[in-house]
Write an enzyme that holds these catalytic residues in place. Structure first.
Site, PDB file in Angstrom:
ATOM      1  N   GLU A  79       0.192  -1.186   5.667  1.00 46.47           N
ATOM      2  CA  GLU A  79       1.266  -0.635   6.502  1.00 46.47           C
ATOM      3  C   GLU A  79       1.032   0.842   6.792  1.00 46.47           C
ATOM      4  O   GLU A  79       1.266   1.308   7.913  1.00 46.47           O
ATOM      5  CB  GLU A  79       2.622  -0.819   5.794  1.00 46.47           C
ATOM      6  CG  GLU A  79       3.835  -0.530   6.683  1.00 46.47           C
ATOM      7  CD  GLU A  79       4.188   0.941   6.825  1.00 46.47           C
ATOM      8  OE1 GLU A  79       4.934   1.274   7.759  1.00 46.47           O
ATOM      9  OE2 GLU A  79       3.717   1.762   6.022  1.00 46.47           O
ATOM     10  N   ASP A 123       0.830  -1.209   0.000  1.00 52.04           N
ATOM     11  CA  ASP A 123       0.000   0.000   0.000  1.00 52.04           C
ATOM     12  C   ASP A 123       0.863   1.258   0.000  1.00 52.04           C
ATOM     13  O   ASP A 123       2.048   1.225   0.317  1.00 52.04           O
ATOM     14  CB  ASP A 123      -0.967   0.010   1.191  1.00 52.04           C
ATOM     15  CG  ASP A 123      -0.258   0.059   2.539  1.00 52.04           C
ATOM     16  OD1 ASP A 123       0.783  -0.617   2.694  1.00 52.04           O
ATOM     17  OD2 ASP A 123      -0.734   0.786   3.433  1.00 52.04           O
TER      18      ASP A 123
HETATM   19  C1  LIG Z   1      23.869  11.157  13.504  1.00 51.11           C
HETATM   20  C2  LIG Z   1      23.083  10.105  12.979  1.00 51.11           C
HETATM   21  C3  LIG Z   1      23.326   9.739  11.591  1.00 51.11           C
HETATM   22  C4  LIG Z   1      22.533  10.032  10.565  1.00 51.11           C
HETATM   23  C5  LIG Z   1      21.360  10.885  10.685  1.00 51.11           C
HETATM   24  C6  LIG Z   1      20.798  11.366   9.421  1.00 51.11           C
HETATM   25  C7  LIG Z   1      19.633  10.946   8.958  1.00 51.11           C
HETATM   26  C8  LIG Z   1      18.994   9.684   9.313  1.00 51.11           C
HETATM   27  C9  LIG Z   1      17.578   9.716   9.647  1.00 51.11           C
HETATM   28  C10 LIG Z   1      16.530   9.438   8.851  1.00 51.11           C
HETATM   29  C11 LIG Z   1      16.509   9.282   7.385  1.00 51.11           C
HETATM   30  C12 LIG Z   1      16.464   7.887   7.003  1.00 51.11           C
HETATM   31  C13 LIG Z   1      15.379   7.154   6.744  1.00 51.11           C
HETATM   32  C14 LIG Z   1      14.011   7.598   6.369  1.00 51.11           C
HETATM   33  C15 LIG Z   1      13.057   7.584   7.508  1.00 51.11           C
HETATM   34  C16 LIG Z   1      11.805   7.175   7.487  1.00 51.11           C
HETATM   35  C17 LIG Z   1      11.296   6.123   6.633  1.00 51.11           C
HETATM   36  C18 LIG Z   1      11.030   4.970   7.494  1.00 51.11           C
HETATM   37  C19 LIG Z   1       9.929   4.297   7.488  1.00 51.11           C
HETATM   38  C20 LIG Z   1       8.860   4.517   6.513  1.00 51.11           C
HETATM   39  C21 LIG Z   1       7.593   3.894   6.938  1.00 51.11           C
HETATM   40  C22 LIG Z   1       6.522   4.302   5.995  1.00 51.11           C
HETATM   41  O1  LIG Z   1       6.078   5.444   6.004  1.00 51.11           O
HETATM   42  O2  LIG Z   1       6.036   3.446   5.226  1.00 51.11           O
HETATM   43  N1  LIG Z   2       4.362   4.036   8.359  1.00 54.10           N
HETATM   44  C1  LIG Z   2       3.484   5.107   8.684  1.00 54.10           C
HETATM   45  C2  LIG Z   2       2.172   4.647   9.266  1.00 54.10           C
HETATM   46  C3  LIG Z   2       2.202   4.051  10.630  1.00 54.10           C
HETATM   47  C4  LIG Z   2       2.047   4.862  11.736  1.00 54.10           C
HETATM   48  C5  LIG Z   2       2.044   4.336  13.030  1.00 54.10           C
HETATM   49  C6  LIG Z   2       2.190   2.988  13.213  1.00 54.10           C
HETATM   50  C7  LIG Z   2       2.320   2.151  12.106  1.00 54.10           C
HETATM   51  C8  LIG Z   2       2.320   2.689  10.828  1.00 54.10           C
HETATM   52  C9  LIG Z   2       4.163   6.157   9.534  1.00 54.10           C
HETATM   53  O1  LIG Z   2       5.204   5.923  10.097  1.00 54.10           O
HETATM   54  O2  LIG Z   2       3.631   7.241   9.650  1.00 54.10           O
HETATM   55 ZN   LIG Z   3       5.152   5.388   4.129  1.00 51.57          ZN
HETATM   56 ZN   LIG Z   4       6.839   2.325   3.938  1.00 52.24          ZN
END
Ligand SMILES: CC/C=C\C/C=C\C/C=C\C/C=C\C/C=C\C/C=C\CCC(=O)O
Ligand SMILES: N[C@@H](Cc1ccccc1)C(=O)O
Ligand SMILES: [Zn+2]
Ligand SMILES: [Zn+2]
Length: 479
Positions: free
Chosen positions: A167, A103
């Protein structure tokens, strides 16, 4: 010992990750087709069911070998999620799990260079909602397996592929059900790999080289509804305070009062220590001496939105509702606050902090959903999942000199799998720059054709690495 035969057998069975021109065209077209199916989630239980069932048919069509292979079992769980069980030839090896989600969050055409569900290719990039989050992973996992099977590869170690369908709205109808099903079957996983982190490029101006951040923990979450009820009345003679004013002041206090900086607690320190020598002087000195420079660094990390999210529980005001008519004092005002809980805090602790900051008895609190942060998965020499990711990184991304354990700031389906394994690793083999981070859930989400091919290659190598004998781990007491 397996002897010489075993070694030669394995060497002979190693399949190079080289794909023909035709295969490369087929794989990118398959991704484009997946992007064109608008598998949007809106709210828990509310998702585009037509698109989700179309997606089920689509993967059957583009990955025929996966579906016809005798040692692979396919099951639909929770109507639209998919579980594949790949039976390896060696039942003594503990299985692992590869995860992704089908999704996506909604996208309107506004601001996009090409429509978000067109899957169009421009200048070497495939555009569209889901190209980074997370149909790239769904398709790359199945694509890598399809290509291995076509080459007659027979896995030694069993593994599962779990593709959730909700998700983006918490995963309770998909991932949670798959996890329960595996638990009922008595499955214990040696590790799992899910989305959640990347090869980070250009996140620090002083760090010229990209580094792989493999997340070993994930923040918790708390959705809170704040409500204020007051007696309604005529707006021509207003009381001193209204439900709107009281609630607005409450949420403003929350926004103005940051949660405590948790830098001192473990995990982030570990990340920085491992990266220390990648930085130039004098940052390397500071990172190697966190006992002294920790407080200064934690202050610097607070200045950037993303690194701030790594040091503390964040508070985001996301919804605000009040009022029924222009000349009526509203009876009720409601706000929703979305908090992401730092791994060294709990839902209960954060809830107490929130109530103390609001400090107004007229504000009622309703917990809409909550989940504690994930425990920290091991990243030492004996942690198979972590080491396999590192090893595969070294061969597929030789230019990436270092991998470090990190914190995932978003929530993912892997929160539903803590019952099955203590090794939860969150990593996608893709470069991410700060501007790409903006495109996830934002506009112009895109992936380069080359990056997608490399993701397929990574998984193709990873599956084979998981089947090889583990690299001997040096034992300190033998030295
Ligand atoms: C000092 C620490 C080292 C590095 C810090 C810099 C940046 C790191 C932090 C975050 C960026 C990386 C990843 C992306 C974060 C979010 C996506 C994760 C889950 C997605 C879930 C979803 O929405 O489906
Ligand atoms: N992945 C999404 C949706 C989500 C929220 C909270 C719990 C689980 C999934 C987010 O981080 O926003
Ligand atoms: Zn997402
Ligand atoms: Zn995701």
């Amino acid at each position: 010992s397996k002897g010489l035969w075993g070694k030669e057998h394995r060497r002979a069975s190693r399949i190079p990750s080289e794909f023909s021109q035709e295969e490369r065209v087929t794989m990118k077209e398959a991704l484009k087709g997946a992007i064109q199916i608008p598998t949007v989630s809106f709210r828990p239980g509310e998702y585009n069911r037509t698109a989700l069932s179309e997606f089920g048919g689509y993967i059957r069509k583009v990955f025929p070998t996966v579906f016809k292979t005798s040692f692979i079992q396919h099951e639909v769980v929770g109507e639209y999620s998919h579980l594949f069980t790949v039976q390896g030839s060696d039942p003594s090896l503990q299985p692992y799990l590869l995860m992704a989600h089908i999704d996506v969050v909604p996208a309107s055409d506004q601001g996009w260079e090409v429509p978000p569900f067109s899957g169009l290719e421009r200048d070497g990039f495939i555009y569209g909602r889901g190209t980074m989050d997370n149909k790239n992973s769904v398709m790359a996992i199945l694509q890598a397996l399809e290509l291995l099977l076509i080459r007659n590869y027979i896995p030694r170690r069993s593994f599962f592929i779990a593709l959730g369908h909700d998700e983006e709205v918490s995963g309770t109808d998909g991932a949670k059900k798959i996890s329960a099903l595996l638990q009922a079957r008595g499955v214990q996983l040696v590790f799992l790999v899910d989305e959640g982190s990347f090869i980070l490029d250009n996140f620090f101006s002083s760090l010229k080289k990209p580094f792989a951040m493999i997340s070993v923990s994930e923040k918790g979450s708390l959705n809170l509804m704040l409500q204020v009820n007051m007696t309604p009345g005529h707006s021509s003679a207003p009381p001193k305070e209204t439900s709107i004013g009281i609630l607005a002041a409450a949420v403003s206090r929350l926004e103005q009062t940051p949660m405590p900086n948790m830098f001192g607690d473990g995990l982030l320190k570990m990340t920085l220590q491992q990266l220390a020598n990648e930085f130039p002087f004098p940052i390397n000195i500071a990172l190697n001496n966190l006992w002294l420079f920790g407080p200064l660094l934690s202050r610097i990390l607070e200045r950037n939105y993303i690194t701030n999210a790594l040091v503390r529980t964040t508070v985001a005001l996301t919804m605000f509702n009040a009022g029924i008519k222009m000349n009526v004092i509203p009876p009720v005002a409601q706000a929703i606050v979305n908090l992401r809980i730092h791994p060294s805090q709990t839902v209960q602790e954060v809830l107490e902090l929130v109530k103390n900051i609001v400090a107004d008895d007229r504000v009622q609190f309703h917990v809409l959903s909550a989940s504690d942060p994930l425990p920290v998965s091991p990243s030492d020499d004996g942690a198979l999942g972590y080491q396999l990711l590192r090893q595969t990184l070294q061969s597929v991304f030789p230019e990436v000199s270092i991998a470090a354990p990190g914190i995932c700031i978003g929530n993912t389906d892997s929160q539903h799998y803590t019952n099955l394994t203590t090794g939860i690793y969150k990593f996608s083999p893709l470069y991410l720059q700060p501007q790409d981070f903006q495109s996830i859930h934002g506009i112009n989400e895109k992936i380069s054709v080359q990056a997608y091919e490399t993701q397929v290659k990574f998984i193709f190598e990873f599956i084979q690495n998981a089947d090889a004998d583990p690299k001997p781990v040096p034992h300190k007491h033998e030295l």
